[in-house]
Motif scaffolding. Structure first.
Motif, PDB file in Angstrom:
ATOM      1  N   HIS A 275       0.867  -1.183   0.000  1.00 18.74           N
ATOM      2  CA  HIS A 275       0.000   0.000   0.000  1.00 18.74           C
ATOM      3  C   HIS A 275       0.901   1.230   0.000  1.00 18.74           C
ATOM      4  N   LEU A 276       1.029   1.845  -1.159  1.00 17.65           N
ATOM      5  CA  LEU A 276       2.071   2.840  -1.372  1.00 17.65           C
ATOM      6  C   LEU A 276       1.519   4.236  -1.628  1.00 17.65           C
ATOM      7  N   LEU A 277       2.285   5.208  -1.161  1.00 20.94           N
ATOM      8  CA  LEU A 277       2.084   6.604  -1.522  1.00 20.94           C
ATOM      9  C   LEU A 277       3.271   7.015  -2.369  1.00 20.94           C
ATOM     10  N   THR A 278       3.032   7.319  -3.642  1.00 22.38           N
ATOM     11  CA  THR A 278       4.137   7.730  -4.502  1.00 22.38           C
ATOM     12  C   THR A 278       4.357   9.228  -4.374  1.00 22.38           C
ATOM     13  N   GLN A 279       5.558   9.662  -4.713  1.00 26.04           N
ATOM     14  CA  GLN A 279       5.848  11.088  -4.634  1.00 26.04           C
ATOM     15  C   GLN A 279       5.000  11.861  -5.635  1.00 26.04           C
ATOM     16  N   GLU A 280       4.743  11.266  -6.775  1.00 24.40           N
ATOM     17  CA  GLU A 280       3.918  11.931  -7.785  1.00 24.40           C
ATOM     18  C   GLU A 280       2.510  12.197  -7.252  1.00 24.40           C
ATOM     19  N   THR A 281       1.925  11.187  -6.600  1.00 26.72           N
ATOM     20  CA  THR A 281       0.576  11.353  -6.044  1.00 26.72           C
ATOM     21  C   THR A 281       0.566  12.395  -4.942  1.00 26.72           C
ATOM     22  N   PHE A 282       1.552  12.340  -4.064  1.00 24.96           N
ATOM     23  CA  PHE A 282       1.622  13.289  -2.957  1.00 24.96           C
ATOM     24  C   PHE A 282       1.813  14.714  -3.478  1.00 24.96           C
ATOM     25  N   THR A 283       2.749  14.901  -4.393  1.00 20.35           N
ATOM     26  CA  THR A 283       3.058  16.246  -4.904  1.00 20.35           C
ATOM     27  C   THR A 283       1.874  16.847  -5.645  1.00 20.35           C
ATOM     28  N   SER A 284       1.220  16.044  -6.486  1.00 17.00           N
ATOM     29  CA  SER A 284       0.087  16.567  -7.255  1.00 17.00           C
ATOM     30  C   SER A 284      -1.085  16.921  -6.338  1.00 17.00           C
ATOM     31  N   THR A 285      -1.194  16.238  -5.207  1.00 15.59           N
ATOM     32  CA  THR A 285      -2.288  16.522  -4.273  1.00 15.59           C
ATOM     33  C   THR A 285      -2.084  17.844  -3.559  1.00 15.59           C
ATOM     34  N   ILE A 286      -0.872  18.080  -3.052  1.00 14.84           N
ATOM     35  CA  ILE A 286      -0.657  19.271  -2.232  1.00 14.84           C
ATOM     36  C   ILE A 286      -0.275  20.501  -3.049  1.00 14.84           C
ATOM     37  N   ALA A 287       0.081  20.333  -4.329  1.00 10.49           N
ATOM     38  CA  ALA A 287       0.533  21.470  -5.143  1.00 10.49           C
ATOM     39  C   ALA A 287      -0.453  22.635  -5.142  1.00 10.49           C
ATOM     40  N   PRO A 288      -1.754  22.395  -5.354  1.00  7.35           N
ATOM     41  CA  PRO A 288      -2.696  23.536  -5.345  1.00  7.35           C
ATOM     42  C   PRO A 288      -2.761  24.233  -3.989  1.00  7.35           C
ATOM     43  N   LEU A 289      -2.472  23.507  -2.927  1.00  5.99           N
ATOM     44  CA  LEU A 289      -2.544  24.080  -1.586  1.00  5.99           C
ATOM     45  C   LEU A 289      -1.311  24.902  -1.238  1.00  5.99           C
ATOM     46  N   LEU A 290      -0.267  24.763  -2.059  1.00  6.90           N
ATOM     47  CA  LEU A 290       0.981  25.487  -1.811  1.00  6.90           C
ATOM     48  C   LEU A 290       1.145  26.714  -2.704  1.00  6.90           C
ATOM     49  N   THR A 291       0.385  26.761  -3.786  1.00 16.34           N
ATOM     50  CA  THR A 291       0.569  27.839  -4.761  1.00 16.34           C
ATOM     51  C   THR A 291      -0.351  29.026  -4.539  1.00 16.34           C
ATOM     52  N   CYS A 292      -1.347  28.893  -3.680  1.00 19.02           N
ATOM     53  CA  CYS A 292      -2.245  30.019  -3.432  1.00 19.02           C
ATOM     54  C   CYS A 292      -1.504  31.082  -2.609  1.00 19.02           C
ATOM     55  N   PRO A 293      -1.988  32.330  -2.600  1.00 24.41           N
ATOM     56  CA  PRO A 293      -1.286  33.425  -1.903  1.00 24.41           C
ATOM     57  C   PRO A 293      -0.987  33.107  -0.440  1.00 24.41           C
ATOM     58  N   SER A 294      -1.899  32.401   0.205  1.00 22.66           N
ATOM     59  CA  SER A 294      -1.685  32.013   1.601  1.00 22.66           C
ATOM     60  C   SER A 294      -1.702  30.491   1.662  1.00 22.66           C
ATOM     61  N   PRO A 295      -0.531  29.840   1.607  1.00 21.80           N
ATOM     62  CA  PRO A 295      -0.482  28.379   1.517  1.00 21.80           C
ATOM     63  C   PRO A 295      -1.011  27.682   2.772  1.00 21.80           C
ATOM     64  N   SER A 296      -1.439  26.462   2.583  1.00 18.61           N
ATOM     65  CA  SER A 296      -1.935  25.631   3.677  1.00 18.61           C
ATOM     66  C   SER A 296      -0.796  25.279   4.633  1.00 18.61           C
ATOM     67  N   PRO A 297      -0.942  25.569   5.927  1.00 20.75           N
ATOM     68  CA  PRO A 297       0.097  25.177   6.895  1.00 20.75           C
ATOM     69  C   PRO A 297       0.328  23.668   6.926  1.00 20.75           C
ATOM     70  N   LEU A 298      -0.749  22.887   6.836  1.00 19.15           N
ATOM     71  CA  LEU A 298      -0.607  21.440   6.888  1.00 19.15           C
ATOM     72  C   LEU A 298       0.142  20.926   5.665  1.00 19.15           C
ATOM     73  N   ALA A 299      -0.168  21.468   4.488  1.00 21.85           N
ATOM     74  CA  ALA A 299       0.534  21.049   3.271  1.00 21.85           C
ATOM     75  C   ALA A 299       2.007  21.417   3.346  1.00 21.85           C
ATOM     76  N   GLN A 300       2.308  22.617   3.842  1.00 18.54           N
ATOM     77  CA  GLN A 300       3.708  23.027   3.972  1.00 18.54           C
ATOM     78  C   GLN A 300       4.466  22.118   4.935  1.00 18.54           C
ATOM     79  N   TRP A 301       3.860  21.824   6.078  1.00 18.53           N
ATOM     80  CA  TRP A 301       4.535  21.040   7.108  1.00 18.53           C
ATOM     81  C   TRP A 301       4.774  19.609   6.650  1.00 18.53           C
ATOM     82  N   THR A 302       3.738  18.974   6.116  1.00 17.59           N
ATOM     83  CA  THR A 302       3.904  17.585   5.687  1.00 17.59           C
ATOM     84  C   THR A 302       4.842  17.476   4.493  1.00 17.59           C
ATOM     85  N   GLU A 303       4.865  18.477   3.629  1.00 20.08           N
ATOM     86  CA  GLU A 303       5.776  18.436   2.483  1.00 20.08           C
ATOM     87  C   GLU A 303       7.219  18.314   2.962  1.00 20.08           C
ATOM     88  N   ILE A 304       7.552  18.991   4.038  1.00 19.00           N
ATOM     89  CA  ILE A 304       8.933  19.000   4.512  1.00 19.00           C
ATOM     90  C   ILE A 304       9.412  17.591   4.840  1.00 19.00           C
TER      91      ILE A 304
END
Length: 425
Positions: A275-304
């Motif tokens: 049961h895998l999470l690929t980097q492609e799936t993870f990145t494509s999911t959080i990308a919209p949450l990181l590009t808005c003027p005020s990014p999602s704190p949860l997306a930023q933190w988990t991305e790290i």
């Protein structure tokens, strides 16, 4: 589906954090997280506490961010009920200090990465003193906004919760070494057996281990605790528990007979690794949450820390033709099971006699399974049953463990997890 009350016992590293986020992102009609207990494992228990407190801090920021941006706040389970957090075991039952596998030392714990790369995601107040055996009073100090610290040891909190609730109404999801559970069962086995089900991520049956050729990390880290918990599934627990000569530091022996058997479901590497999470799936999911003027704190933190884990995997497998790298969702799969088991599609092998090796030099933490009850086909027309087949189970001994072997949606599990955590993204 009726509301499920759960305790999560964990050693927060990367996939533990994802499992916790998946549980807390459930609706208040699905789950009620009564208690989160911490054990050593992926890192020492003090770092585990920092990881968990940081997660709760980020969730507070995330819910405020969603509210300000007109989004569904989510995390209904957390909003409806603040879980208790208790600190537990800092070492295995049999050792004076915690041990760990070299492989897992490559996965740095969450806080150093977050503190170094995003210090604003580490809370100024960690409430560490509130977990101390003798808490330090701080006057009118504000308490944590979304969890409740306690200075009671984890195993005592487990027993208190099980004792305060009806029999078969609380499920324990254990995704680290089983030391806290073993201590609870040792202190009061009958209260411990009030649990509805214990869901364990641990072990390996028909696949190699991930720390040694024979053993998976959680079982090899504290094999005595796993052996003691598994023995509670037997009609005669003392017959499969570690021998009295190896009883750790004055712990009471497992009783010969108990009023009921433990309902234990295990998720070994055999099922979790696929049961895998690929980097492609993870990145494509959080990308919209990181590009808005005020990014999602949860997306930023988990991305790290998720991206850091993928980077570590790439270093480990450099030069090997392995295609798209995936992070195995070992711990989240256990939470996913509790959330979705009523849907159907889960398949398990029932009453497997699984025992844990505690003393082998090379086989510490190994799952030993009695498969001798199978017929041996010496001749198609004259099958022969060996005289000593299945002695353990045939004599009324043996553990009775449920081994999960198939989930309803191996391909889609990662996607549903991400949708739940990031608000339907």
């Amino acid at each position: 589906m009726p509301l499920q009350q759960i305790i999560i016992d964990t050693d927060p590293g990367v996939d533990d954090i994802l499992a916790l986020l998946l549980a807390l992102s459930a609706s208040e009609e699905e789950l009620k997280v009564l208690l989160i207990t911490l054990t050593f494992g992926n890192t020492n228990v003090e770092n585990c506490l920092m990881n968990l407190v940081s997660m709760f801090h980020v969730l507070e920021l995330e819910q405020k961010w969603r509210l300000e941006n007109g989004l569904s706040v989510g995390f209904g389970c957390l909003s409806a009920h603040k879980p208790i957090v208790a600190v537990g075991a800092d070492r295995p039952l049999e050792e004076d200090k915690a041990i760990g596998g070299d492989y897992f030392r490559t996965f740095s714990p969450v806080p150093p990465r977050v503190v170094g790369l995003a210090p604003h995601f580490t809370p100024e107040q960690t409430w560490k003193h509130m977990f101390a055996t003798t808490p330090v009073l701080k006057g009118d100090e504000e308490h944590p906004p979304n969890f409740r610290p306690t200075n009671s040891p984890a195993h005592k909190e487990i027993l208190r919760i099980l004792g305060d609730n009806p029999v078969d109404s609380v499920t324990i999801i254990a995704v680290g070494p089983l030391t806290n559970l073993a201590l609870a069962a040792e202190e009061d086995p009958e209260t411990f057996l009030r649990v509805k089900e214990v869901v364990v991520m641990g072990g390996n049956i028909d696949v190699p281990g991930n720390v040694t050729p024979c053993a998976e990390f959680n079982t090899v880290t504290c094999p005595h605790s796993a052996a003691r918990i598994y023995s509670l599934t037997s009609p005669t627990p003392s017959s499969t528990a570690p021998s009295p000569s190896t009883t750790a530091k004055g712990l009471k022996p497992i009783p010969e007979i108990l009023s009921r058997r433990l309902n234990l479901t295990i998720f070994p590497l055999d099922i979790t690794s696929s049961h895998l999470l690929t980097q492609e799936t993870f990145t494509s999911t959080i990308a919209p949450l990181l590009t808005c003027p005020s990014p999602s704190p949860l997306a930023q933190w988990t991305e790290i820390f998720v991206d850091a884990t993928f980077a570590t995997l790439r270093r480990i497998f450099t030069g090997k033709n392995i295609g798209n790298i995936g992070l195995s969702l070992h711990d989240p799969l256990c939470v996913y099971y509790v959330l979705t088991q009523q849907r159907g599609g889960w398949e398990a092998l029932e009453d497997r006699d699984v025992r844990i090796e505690t003393r082998g030099q090379w086989t510490r933490g190994m799952c030993v399974v009695d498969d001798r009850g199978k017929r041996v086909e010496m001749d198609v027309t004259n099958p022969v049953l060996l005289g000593d087949e299945g002695v353990w189970l045939h004599c009324g001994f043996g553990n009775r463990v449920r081994q999960m072997v198939k989930s309803p949606d191996e391909e889609g599990m990662a996607g549903e997890m991400l949708r739940r955590i990031y608000g339907g993204c």
